[in-house]
Design an enzyme around this catalytic site. Structure first.
Site, PDB file in Angstrom:
ATOM      1  N   HIS A   1     -39.794  87.789 -52.668  1.00 26.41           N
ATOM      2  CA  HIS A   1     -39.922  89.057 -53.377  1.00 26.41           C
ATOM      3  C   HIS A   1     -38.556  89.362 -53.952  1.00 26.41           C
ATOM      4  CE1 HIS A   1     -38.028  90.436 -49.742  1.00 26.41           C
ATOM      5  NE2 HIS A   1     -37.960  91.676 -50.138  1.00 26.41           N
TER       6      HIS A   1
ATOM      7  N   HIS B   1     -34.136 100.913 -41.459  1.00 26.30           N
ATOM      8  CA  HIS B   1     -35.576 100.643 -41.483  1.00 26.30           C
ATOM      9  C   HIS B   1     -35.910  99.187 -41.159  1.00 26.30           C
ATOM     10  CE1 HIS B   1     -34.376  99.401 -45.588  1.00 26.30           C
ATOM     11  NE2 HIS B   1     -35.392  98.577 -45.494  1.00 26.30           N
TER      12      HIS B   1
END
Lengths: 147, 244
Positions: free
Chosen positions: B203, B125
């Site tokens: 993150h 991905h």
């Protein structure tokens, strides 16, 4: 000389370095095997039997069976590999991330919509942010788990 | 001569790909994100390059713990979407550009960067979500013209290790980028090449600190990336770890 680890004072965080990689080699290779549909089927049909095909430690197998990702990471698991267990279970990454905080799926999602976890108090071990050891578990899921 | 016509940067969160594949882009939760990409998609339509050089990170997909290349360049003719545990994404295979990739590999290695040359790998991905976000869903019309739906142009995958510490320094990545530019500009065919970059801003994925986002740090990073990348490249890893 031992590995230099300047990253050991970050709360709630295990950096996947060479020591973790050696420790978790077979656990992570097991996770990698779940990239094949037939292996996922075999794992789902009999988790214990499938795990026993791998030279993992008993603790690593227990951590996988419990779906306790923090436990898996303490035994050498890497989150990119462990994500394949979640994918096999049909979980989103958000659900997996939430499961590591003690928050419910809704609590975690709400935190992210509000802009994510604050860095305040969460940069170094010993501060008072919500990711610090003495503030665990976070949220309702963690509280209920202990009850 | 080949030339770099633009650089493009985007996130590649797997759930974004899942939302596209499961036709959820119109849902209230997702709408703000996909609406935000509309201008970029339009720009891509009007500025489609001949080749995309896509710098991404492999998520323990093409590379297990058996091999962990710090920098890997995909030189194959095609790359299949990977099965990351929920089946491969229903997107077209990625067509490579083996000639340009081989030229870049040779040029960059002779420029003293030790790339790993990859002649067969699946792409995850990290590579396919940026293509979906910026190129949109491959249209049926394209299928009518030449068979299966396809991405708008060939793509050269370039993977940077983020799986096992240590990852390369910002300084090394910056210098490598300069070497890639020299390589592209020394290719003797007249190609428009876009350089794409994808990854995440601050993150944290794992552990009790999962969900950390440092918006102030991110915005300062992006500003410096534009204003003074050489200076930004000096930021040590530990700053990425504890703050970003």
């Amino acid at each position: 000389m031992a590995l230099e680890k300047p990253y050991r004072d970050i709360p709630g965080t295990i950096i996947f370095d060479a020591d973790q990689s050696r420790k978790g080699y077979w656990l992570n290779q097991f996770c990698m095997s779940l990239m094949k549909a037939e292996n996922r089927e075999r794992f789902k049909a009999d988790e214990r039997a499938y795990l026993d095909e791998w030279p993992m430690t008993e603790e690593q197998k227990q951590a996988v069976l419990a779906r306790d990702l923090n436990w898996c990471m303490r035994t050498g698991g890497n989150i990119y590999f462990l994500a394949k267990i979640g994918a096999t279970d049909g979980k989103s990454f958000q659900q997996m991330a939430g499961s590591m905080t003690g928050m419910t799926e809704e609590e975690y999602r709400d935190m992210m919509i509000r802009g994510g976890r604050s860095i305040e108090g969460n940069r170094y071990i010993g501060e008072d942010g919500d990711a610090q050891e003495h503030r665990q578990p976070q949220g309702a899921a963690g509280k209920n788990k202990g009850a | 001569m080949a030339r770099i016509t633009a650089s493009v940067y985007t996130s590649h969160v797997p759930a974004i790909g899942a939302a596209i594949d499961m036709k959820k882009t119109g849902e209230a939760y997702w709408q703000p994100l996909f609406a935000g990409y509309e201008p970029s998609k339009q720009w891509m339509k009007e500025n489609t390059p001949d080749v995309i050089f896509l710098v991404y990170n492999d998520h323990a997909t093409a590379f297990s713990l058996d091999f962990i290349p710090t920098f890997a360049i995909g030189c194959a003719a095609e790359f299949m979407p990977a099965d990351e545990g929920w089946g491969p994404r229903p997107v077209p295979k990625v067509i490579g550009h083996p000639e340009l990739a081989a030229h870049i590999a040779q040029s960059v290695i002779q420029d003293d960067f030790d790339l790993t040359i990859v002649n067969k790998m699946d792409v995850d991905h990290g590579l396919t979500v940026p293509l979906s976000l910026l190129c949109g869903e491959p249209q049926q019309g394209e299928a009518e013209r030449g068979g299966a739906p396809s991405w708008p142009c060939p793509v050269i995958p370039f993977a940077v290790n983020v799986v096992q510490y240590p990852v390369p320094s910002g300084r090394r990545c910056f210098q490598l980028g300069q070497a890639i530019r020299r390589a592209v500009e020394s290719y003797d065919q007249d190609l428009k090449v876009q350089i794409w970059g994808t990854g995440g801003m601050s993150h944290q994925l794992q552990g009790a600190r999962a969900g950390l986002i440092n918006r102030e740090w991110d915005n300062a990073f992006l500003d410096r990336l534009i204003a003074d990348p050489a200076e930004l490249s000096q930021v040590p890893h530990i700053d990425y770890g504890d703050a970003g």
